[in-house]
Scaffold this motif. Structure first.
Motif, PDB file in Angstrom:
ATOM      1  N   ASP A  51     -34.834  34.690 -36.979  1.00 35.33           N
ATOM      2  CA  ASP A  51     -36.501  33.700 -36.635  1.00 35.33           C
ATOM      3  C   ASP A  51     -37.818  34.252 -35.819  1.00 35.33           C
ATOM      4  O   ASP A  51     -38.976  34.504 -36.090  1.00 35.33           O
ATOM      5  CB  ASP A  51     -36.339  32.648 -36.852  1.00 35.33           C
ATOM      6  N   ASN A  52     -37.631  34.648 -34.714  1.00 38.69           N
ATOM      7  CA  ASN A  52     -38.892  34.111 -33.900  1.00 38.69           C
ATOM      8  C   ASN A  52     -38.350  35.873 -33.151  1.00 38.69           C
ATOM      9  O   ASN A  52     -36.908  35.795 -32.096  1.00 38.69           O
ATOM     10  CB  ASN A  52     -38.550  33.428 -32.855  1.00 38.69           C
ATOM     11  N   LYS A  53     -38.816  36.920 -33.454  1.00 36.09           N
ATOM     12  CA  LYS A  53     -38.449  37.986 -32.552  1.00 36.09           C
ATOM     13  C   LYS A  53     -39.401  37.806 -30.691  1.00 36.09           C
ATOM     14  O   LYS A  53     -38.438  38.982 -30.132  1.00 36.09           O
ATOM     15  CB  LYS A  53     -39.886  39.886 -34.232  1.00 36.09           C
ATOM     16  N   ALA A  54     -39.802  37.436 -30.805  1.00 32.28           N
ATOM     17  CA  ALA A  54     -40.549  37.166 -29.008  1.00 32.28           C
ATOM     18  C   ALA A  54     -39.489  37.237 -28.371  1.00 32.28           C
ATOM     19  O   ALA A  54     -39.590  37.284 -27.281  1.00 32.28           O
ATOM     20  CB  ALA A  54     -42.403  35.946 -29.451  1.00 32.28           C
ATOM     21  N   LEU A  55     -38.615  36.279 -28.663  1.00 31.61           N
ATOM     22  CA  LEU A  55     -37.116  35.585 -27.689  1.00 31.61           C
ATOM     23  C   LEU A  55     -37.041  36.724 -27.715  1.00 31.61           C
ATOM     24  O   LEU A  55     -35.793  37.385 -26.683  1.00 31.61           O
ATOM     25  CB  LEU A  55     -36.246  35.221 -28.413  1.00 31.61           C
ATOM     26  N   TRP A  56     -36.694  38.672 -28.228  1.00 31.68           N
ATOM     27  CA  TRP A  56     -35.278  39.152 -27.559  1.00 31.68           C
ATOM     28  C   TRP A  56     -36.065  40.274 -25.990  1.00 31.68           C
ATOM     29  O   TRP A  56     -34.916  40.438 -25.919  1.00 31.68           O
ATOM     30  CB  TRP A  56     -36.339  40.393 -29.185  1.00 31.68           C
ATOM     31  N   THR A  57     -37.104  39.828 -25.864  1.00 32.93           N
ATOM     32  CA  THR A  57     -37.907  40.310 -24.113  1.00 32.93           C
ATOM     33  C   THR A  57     -36.404  39.290 -23.311  1.00 32.93           C
ATOM     34  O   THR A  57     -36.683  40.101 -22.672  1.00 32.93           O
ATOM     35  CB  THR A  57     -39.086  40.443 -24.087  1.00 32.93           C
ATOM     36  N   THR A  58     -36.878  38.172 -23.665  1.00 31.08           N
ATOM     37  CA  THR A  58     -35.881  37.554 -22.318  1.00 31.08           C
ATOM     38  C   THR A  58     -34.998  37.391 -22.648  1.00 31.08           C
ATOM     39  O   THR A  58     -33.838  37.249 -21.952  1.00 31.08           O
ATOM     40  CB  THR A  58     -36.607  35.752 -23.960  1.00 31.08           C
ATOM     41  N   VAL A  59     -33.956  38.014 -23.802  1.00 30.34           N
ATOM     42  CA  VAL A  59     -32.744  37.592 -23.710  1.00 30.34           C
ATOM     43  C   VAL A  59     -32.578  39.203 -23.859  1.00 30.34           C
ATOM     44  O   VAL A  59     -31.579  39.273 -22.810  1.00 30.34           O
ATOM     45  CB  VAL A  59     -32.218  38.459 -25.537  1.00 30.34           C
ATOM     46  N   GLN A  60     -33.212  40.070 -23.790  1.00 31.86           N
ATOM     47  CA  GLN A  60     -32.639  41.539 -23.149  1.00 31.86           C
ATOM     48  C   GLN A  60     -33.197  41.471 -21.024  1.00 31.86           C
ATOM     49  O   GLN A  60     -32.092  42.003 -20.173  1.00 31.86           O
ATOM     50  CB  GLN A  60     -33.768  42.792 -23.650  1.00 31.86           C
ATOM     51  N   VAL A  61     -33.985  40.870 -20.868  1.00 34.69           N
ATOM     52  CA  VAL A  61     -34.235  40.113 -19.313  1.00 34.69           C
ATOM     53  C   VAL A  61     -32.520  39.446 -19.125  1.00 34.69           C
ATOM     54  O   VAL A  61     -31.913  39.972 -17.950  1.00 34.69           O
ATOM     55  CB  VAL A  61     -35.778  40.219 -19.009  1.00 34.69           C
ATOM     56  N   ARG A  62     -32.000  38.478 -19.408  1.00 32.78           N
ATOM     57  CA  ARG A  62     -31.666  38.000 -18.868  1.00 32.78           C
ATOM     58  C   ARG A  62     -30.068  38.481 -19.317  1.00 32.78           C
ATOM     59  O   ARG A  62     -28.979  39.144 -18.655  1.00 32.78           O
ATOM     60  CB  ARG A  62     -31.288  36.919 -20.523  1.00 32.78           C
ATOM     61  N   HIS A  63     -29.527  39.655 -20.425  1.00 29.17           N
ATOM     62  CA  HIS A  63     -28.869  40.367 -20.300  1.00 29.17           C
ATOM     63  C   HIS A  63     -28.721  41.763 -19.283  1.00 29.17           C
ATOM     64  O   HIS A  63     -27.378  41.898 -18.731  1.00 29.17           O
ATOM     65  CB  HIS A  63     -28.855  41.173 -21.514  1.00 29.17           C
ATOM     66  N   SER A  64     -29.912  42.065 -18.835  1.00 29.24           N
ATOM     67  CA  SER A  64     -30.003  43.153 -17.689  1.00 29.24           C
ATOM     68  C   SER A  64     -29.728  42.108 -16.205  1.00 29.24           C
ATOM     69  O   SER A  64     -28.460  43.222 -16.021  1.00 29.24           O
ATOM     70  CB  SER A  64     -31.738  43.602 -17.362  1.00 29.24           C
ATOM     71  N   ALA A  65     -30.380  40.635 -15.566  1.00 28.84           N
ATOM     72  CA  ALA A  65     -29.265  40.272 -14.801  1.00 28.84           C
ATOM     73  C   ALA A  65     -27.833  39.957 -15.154  1.00 28.84           C
ATOM     74  O   ALA A  65     -27.172  40.018 -13.902  1.00 28.84           O
ATOM     75  CB  ALA A  65     -29.911  38.749 -15.218  1.00 28.84           C
ATOM     76  N   LEU A  66     -27.842  39.737 -16.418  1.00 27.75           N
ATOM     77  CA  LEU A  66     -25.964  39.161 -15.936  1.00 27.75           C
ATOM     78  C   LEU A  66     -25.385  40.743 -16.318  1.00 27.75           C
ATOM     79  O   LEU A  66     -24.339  40.634 -15.279  1.00 27.75           O
ATOM     80  CB  LEU A  66     -25.499  39.626 -17.110  1.00 27.75           C
ATOM     81  N   GLU A  67     -25.819  41.785 -16.421  1.00 29.36           N
ATOM     82  CA  GLU A  67     -25.356  42.996 -15.959  1.00 29.36           C
ATOM     83  C   GLU A  67     -25.205  43.721 -14.346  1.00 29.36           C
ATOM     84  O   GLU A  67     -24.472  43.777 -13.616  1.00 29.36           O
ATOM     85  CB  GLU A  67     -25.786  44.187 -16.319  1.00 29.36           C
ATOM     86  N   ARG A  68     -26.366  43.459 -13.794  1.00 32.34           N
ATOM     87  CA  ARG A  68     -26.758  43.490 -12.405  1.00 32.34           C
ATOM     88  C   ARG A  68     -26.252  42.979 -11.711  1.00 32.34           C
ATOM     89  O   ARG A  68     -25.154  42.712 -10.977  1.00 32.34           O
ATOM     90  CB  ARG A  68     -28.031  43.224 -12.476  1.00 32.34           C
ATOM     91  N   ASN A  69     -25.710  41.146 -12.263  1.00 30.61           N
ATOM     92  CA  ASN A  69     -24.568  40.307 -11.142  1.00 30.61           C
ATOM     93  C   ASN A  69     -23.149  41.292 -11.563  1.00 30.61           C
ATOM     94  O   ASN A  69     -22.214  40.961 -10.338  1.00 30.61           O
ATOM     95  CB  ASN A  69     -24.755  39.037 -12.208  1.00 30.61           C
ATOM     96  N   LYS A  70     -23.666  41.389 -12.452  1.00 34.75           N
ATOM     97  CA  LYS A  70     -20.990  41.876 -12.543  1.00 34.75           C
ATOM     98  C   LYS A  70     -21.484  43.336 -11.929  1.00 34.75           C
ATOM     99  O   LYS A  70     -19.826  42.859 -11.141  1.00 34.75           O
ATOM    100  CB  LYS A  70     -21.443  42.077 -13.862  1.00 34.75           C
ATOM    101  N   ARG A  71     -22.475  43.877 -11.672  1.00 32.56           N
ATOM    102  CA  ARG A  71     -21.678  45.595 -10.808  1.00 32.56           C
ATOM    103  C   ARG A  71     -21.737  45.594  -9.691  1.00 32.56           C
ATOM    104  O   ARG A  71     -21.326  45.474  -9.115  1.00 32.56           O
ATOM    105  CB  ARG A  71     -23.088  46.240 -11.259  1.00 32.56           C
ATOM    106  N   CYS A  72     -23.051  44.476  -8.730  1.00 32.24           N
ATOM    107  CA  CYS A  72     -22.813  43.488  -7.077  1.00 32.24           C
ATOM    108  C   CYS A  72     -21.831  42.938  -6.986  1.00 32.24           C
ATOM    109  O   CYS A  72     -21.074  43.350  -5.922  1.00 32.24           O
ATOM    110  CB  CYS A  72     -24.575  42.714  -7.516  1.00 32.24           C
ATOM    111  N   LEU A  73     -21.547  42.442  -7.960  1.00 36.12           N
ATOM    112  CA  LEU A  73     -19.547  41.697  -6.974  1.00 36.12           C
ATOM    113  C   LEU A  73     -18.839  42.055  -7.783  1.00 36.12           C
ATOM    114  O   LEU A  73     -17.918  42.160  -6.444  1.00 36.12           O
ATOM    115  CB  LEU A  73     -19.590  40.383  -8.854  1.00 36.12           C
TER     116      LEU A  73
END
Length: 195
Positions: A51-73
């Motif tokens: 319904d709200n395409k404005a949230l898409w960028t927020t989801v991508q940023v959080r996903h990048s943070a998740l991936e970074r945490n995973k790689r660093c761990l």
């Protein structure tokens, strides 16, 4: 800010590149909780992005943070695993108690399995030539001489040499022994080379 705790964890590892530090259960738990929170927030927002395409960028940023945490761990765990491999080559199959306390239970289990696999491999070497295995951990550095003078630091008891001689290693006793027989005991702190 996302991924700050995992960066702190990696900085702790960089401070002592040669030694192994205490396994940081608390910080890893906090990082995993942050990752779970990010994942739940992303799931909620991903369902709402229809319904709200404005949230898409927020989801991508959080996903990048998740991936970074995973790689660093994974980098943290890989670094510790390499240090544990080095401990096996330095100390042999038995770790000193002060080093053992620095490892998590899972890491010690991994050390035990690695040690067992290495021992099995070393026993298999040279079987076709009639030898009963080769100890690859014996000489980490090439010896400068065939025999060295050593001082016994601890009461160890009897030591049988390759030629069949049995010597008694008592505290403060001096011996002139083959270098190959002493290397493991020197690394374990039982003998000390006299120079």
């Amino acid at each position: 800010m996302f991924a700050e705790k995992v960066i702190e964890l990696l900085k702790e590892t960089e401070r002592n590149p040669e030694t192994i530090d205490q396994f940081n259960d608390e910080k890893i738990r906090q990082i995993l909780e942050e990752m779970q929170l990010l994942f739940k927030m992303n799931m909620n927002d991903a369902n709402a992005t229809m319904d709200n395409k404005a949230l898409w960028t927020t989801v991508q940023v959080r996903h990048s943070a998740l991936e970074r945490n995973k790689r660093c761990l994974l980098a943290y765990l890989y670094n510790r695993m390499n240090k544990i491999k080095t401990l096996r080559w330095e100390f042999g199959s038995v770790l000193p108690l002060d080093v053992r306390e620095l490892l998590a239970d899972e890491e010690y289990d991994w050390f035990t399995k690695y040690s067992s696999n290495l021992a099995t491999y070393m026993r298999s070497l040279g079987q076709d030539t009639g030898y009963n295995g080769i100890d690859l951990t014996e000489n980490l550095k090439p010896p400068k001489s065939l025999y060295i003078e050593v001082l016994c630091v601890l009461d160890y008891g009897k030591l049988e040499l390759e030629d069949g001689d049995v010597i008694m290693l008592k505290k403060n006793s001096r011996h002139f022994l083959p270098t190959t027989e002493c290397q493991t005991l020197i690394r374990q702190g039982i003998l000390k080379q006299i120079t």
